[in-house]
Write a protein that holds these residues in place. Structure first.
Motif, mmCIF file in Angstrom:
data_model
loop_
_atom_site.group_PDB
_atom_site.id
_atom_site.type_symbol
_atom_site.label_atom_id
_atom_site.label_comp_id
_atom_site.label_asym_id
_atom_site.label_seq_id
_atom_site.Cartn_x
_atom_site.Cartn_y
_atom_site.Cartn_z
ATOM 1 N N ILE A 116 0.833 -1.206 0.000
ATOM 2 C CA ILE A 116 0.000 0.000 0.000
ATOM 3 C C ILE A 116 0.865 1.252 0.000
ATOM 4 C CG2 ILE A 116 -1.632 1.331 1.415
ATOM 5 C CD1 ILE A 116 -2.883 -1.308 2.261
ATOM 6 N N PHE A 117 1.972 1.223 0.735
ATOM 7 C CA PHE A 117 2.880 2.377 0.770
ATOM 8 C C PHE A 117 3.511 2.633 -0.599
ATOM 9 C CE2 PHE A 117 7.312 3.837 1.330
ATOM 10 C CZ PHE A 117 7.056 5.111 1.827
ATOM 11 N N ARG A 118 4.012 1.586 -1.220
ATOM 12 C CA ARG A 118 4.727 1.767 -2.487
ATOM 13 C C ARG A 118 3.757 2.071 -3.638
ATOM 14 N NH1 ARG A 118 9.750 0.095 -1.085
ATOM 15 N NH2 ARG A 118 9.912 -1.601 0.444
ATOM 16 N N MET A 119 2.693 1.296 -3.728
ATOM 17 C CA MET A 119 1.779 1.442 -4.857
ATOM 18 C C MET A 119 0.812 2.605 -4.659
ATOM 19 S SD MET A 119 2.816 -0.947 -6.863
ATOM 20 C CE MET A 119 1.498 -1.039 -8.071
ATOM 21 N N GLY A 120 0.416 2.864 -3.400
ATOM 22 C CA GLY A 120 -0.550 3.911 -3.134
ATOM 23 C C GLY A 120 0.074 5.276 -2.954
ATOM 24 N N LEU A 121 0.912 5.418 -1.927
ATOM 25 C CA LEU A 121 1.499 6.721 -1.633
ATOM 26 C C LEU A 121 2.582 7.109 -2.634
ATOM 27 C CD1 LEU A 121 1.738 6.567 2.266
ATOM 28 C CD2 LEU A 121 -0.002 7.671 0.858
ATOM 29 N N GLN A 122 3.408 6.149 -3.029
ATOM 30 C CA GLN A 122 4.481 6.469 -3.966
ATOM 31 C C GLN A 122 4.050 6.333 -5.425
ATOM 32 O OE1 GLN A 122 7.736 3.902 -2.755
ATOM 33 N NE2 GLN A 122 8.474 5.402 -1.271
ATOM 34 N N GLY A 123 3.187 5.362 -5.719
ATOM 35 C CA GLY A 123 2.780 5.131 -7.097
ATOM 36 C C GLY A 123 1.489 5.808 -7.506
ATOM 37 N N GLY A 124 0.709 6.322 -6.543
ATOM 38 C CA GLY A 124 -0.511 7.033 -6.865
ATOM 39 C C GLY A 124 -1.690 6.160 -7.252
ATOM 40 N N GLN A 125 -1.622 4.848 -7.041
ATOM 41 C CA GLN A 125 -2.733 3.954 -7.366
ATOM 42 C C GLN A 125 -3.641 3.808 -6.132
ATOM 43 O OE1 GLN A 125 -1.806 0.380 -9.608
ATOM 44 N NE2 GLN A 125 0.223 1.172 -10.132
ATOM 45 N N PHE A 126 -4.366 4.855 -5.847
ATOM 46 C CA PHE A 126 -5.139 4.907 -4.616
ATOM 47 C C PHE A 126 -6.311 3.923 -4.620
ATOM 48 C CE2 PHE A 126 -3.273 9.166 -5.178
ATOM 49 C CZ PHE A 126 -2.498 9.218 -4.032
ATOM 50 N N SER A 127 -6.964 3.754 -5.748
ATOM 51 C CA SER A 127 -8.113 2.854 -5.810
ATOM 52 C C SER A 127 -7.686 1.404 -5.592
ATOM 53 C CB SER A 127 -8.827 2.997 -7.157
ATOM 54 O OG SER A 127 -9.381 4.282 -7.299
ATOM 55 N N LEU A 128 -6.585 1.007 -6.226
ATOM 56 C CA LEU A 128 -6.112 -0.367 -6.095
ATOM 57 C C LEU A 128 -5.686 -0.666 -4.666
ATOM 58 C CD1 LEU A 128 -5.414 -3.036 -7.512
ATOM 59 C CD2 LEU A 128 -3.139 -2.087 -7.973
ATOM 60 N N THR A 129 -4.946 0.243 -4.055
ATOM 61 C CA THR A 129 -4.490 0.009 -2.686
ATOM 62 C C THR A 129 -5.637 0.130 -1.676
ATOM 63 O OG1 THR A 129 -3.782 2.341 -2.639
ATOM 64 C CG2 THR A 129 -2.109 0.683 -3.116
ATOM 65 N N SER A 130 -6.650 0.939 -1.978
ATOM 66 C CA SER A 130 -7.838 0.974 -1.120
ATOM 67 C C SER A 130 -8.567 -0.362 -1.166
ATOM 68 C CB SER A 130 -8.775 2.094 -1.554
ATOM 69 O OG SER A 130 -8.184 3.363 -1.368
ATOM 70 N N ALA A 131 -8.624 -0.957 -2.340
ATOM 71 C CA ALA A 131 -9.222 -2.287 -2.463
ATOM 72 C C ALA A 131 -8.414 -3.310 -1.669
ATOM 73 C CB ALA A 131 -9.296 -2.689 -3.931
ATOM 74 N N MET A 132 -7.104 -3.180 -1.700
ATOM 75 C CA MET A 132 -6.253 -4.083 -0.929
ATOM 76 C C MET A 132 -6.491 -3.910 0.569
ATOM 77 S SD MET A 132 -3.804 -6.407 -0.992
ATOM 78 C CE MET A 132 -2.620 -6.339 -2.334
ATOM 79 N N GLY A 133 -6.590 -2.665 1.031
ATOM 80 C CA GLY A 133 -6.844 -2.418 2.450
ATOM 81 C C GLY A 133 -8.201 -2.917 2.884
#
Length: 324
Positions: A281-298
């Motif tokens: 979530i840190f790498r893909m969401g905060l650093q990569g900007g893929q908020f929807s994908l990492t929200s689904a993961m969370g």
């Protein structure tokens, strides 16, 4: 003319329920006033959970949208379960879920018994000064951040300058890359977690041990039970409800391996086993900007935790040890 019964009724009225109701109402009002200070003290706790726990749950809607900053949460297009399907088709996401589950299960199996064993050992120590000294030394790592613990672990197991490899070089003439081999990295990860948290976790079990009736130990001793049999037949049954409670709570965090510990110990060479949901979530969401994908993961992580808590509690309830 009134008969004697009617005359008596006029003199002595029929008892009414009103006084008893008034008394109960006064008692409730008095109890409420007495508890006002405690309720005021509880208000910050309620505010904390509402502001930082319940309100952010609304952000889970991002998991069902193709979120972008320009259109915002409500304006972003709805994509349904598309982000969740990506989690199980993307090799990196699937590997992350697998790593998280494996490390979490190993942590439960390996690290969960440690606080219980420490509490049992503390309970058997009779020298008070020695008991307090050991407890302090084992509680201390809990109050250190993972930045410090991670630095200590790296200094111990570094390949060239680590203390352990320095000893190995003196003994065998060779060194071993502890932090760069998947098996040894996982072992170090589990050992560091046990060292940091086991001492503090033993406090709960020590409190439960103090509630065991001492006469049970005396009776078992008269029956010829040794120390191990007393632990098995008296101590462990006495803290069984607390152990089950802690297990249920631990199952709820089984997918939450923890960001700090992994981030401070991992490296790119062992990323195949060290990449977990929190770091993903840190790498893909905060650093990569893929908020929807990492929200689904969370959200997936939270749902799995909820299912495990409910399932574990249902199993425990069959043995009259459920949390609810």
């Amino acid at each position: 003319m009134k008969n004697s019964a009617e005359a008596y009724a006029d003199i002595v009225p029929t008892p009414s329920l009103t006084p008893s109701l008034n008394t109960a109402s006064l008692r409730r009002r008095r109890r409420f006033k007495q508890n006002i200070p405690w309720m005021l003290m509880f208000l910050p706790v309620i505010a904390y959970y509402i502001i930082f726990k319940y309100i952010p749950m609304g952000g889970n809607i991002i998991a069902f949208k193709n979120y972008n900053f320009n259109e915002g949460i409500w304006g972003s297009p709805w994509v349904g379960l598309h982000n969740f399907s990506l989690l199980f088709t993307d090799p990196l996401a699937f590997k992350t879920i697998r790593n998280t589950f494996v490390i979490a299960v190993l942590s439960i199996v390996v690290n969960f018994p440690f606080p219980v064993l420490l509490a049992l050992m503390f309970n058997e120590i009779r020298k008070l000064w020695f008991k307090k000294t050991v407890q302090t030394l084992l509680y201390l790592p809990h109050f250190l951040s993972w930045v410090i613990i991670g630095g200590l672990v790296i200094n111990l197991f570094a390949q060239e300058s680590g203390t352990v490899n320095h000893i190995l070089r003196q003994l065998t003439g060779d060194v071993y890359p502890f932090l760069y081999k998947p098996a040894s990295w996982v072992a170090i990860f589990l050992g560091a977690g046990a060292w940091k948290e086991a001492g503090f976790g033993a406090i709960i079990y020590l409190a439960a041990l103090n509630n065991i009736d001492p006469s049970l130990y005396e009776a078992s001793s008269l029956d010829g039970a040794g120390k191990l049999k007393q632990i098995w037949h008296v101590t462990l049954p006495g803290i069984r409800s607390v152990v089950v409670l802690m297990l249920i709570l631990a199952m709820g965090r089984i997918m939450d391996v923890g960001f700090d510990q992994v981030y401070n110990l991992q490296n790119s060479i062992v990323s195949d086993v060290s990449e977990v949901i929190s770091t993903y979530i840190f790498r893909m969401g905060l650093q990569g900007g893929q908020f929807s994908l990492t929200s689904a993961m969370g959200l997936f992580e939270a749902v799995i935790g909820l299912i495990l808590v409910v399932t574990t509690n249902a199993i425990a309830r069959r043995f009259d040890q459920g949390l609810w």
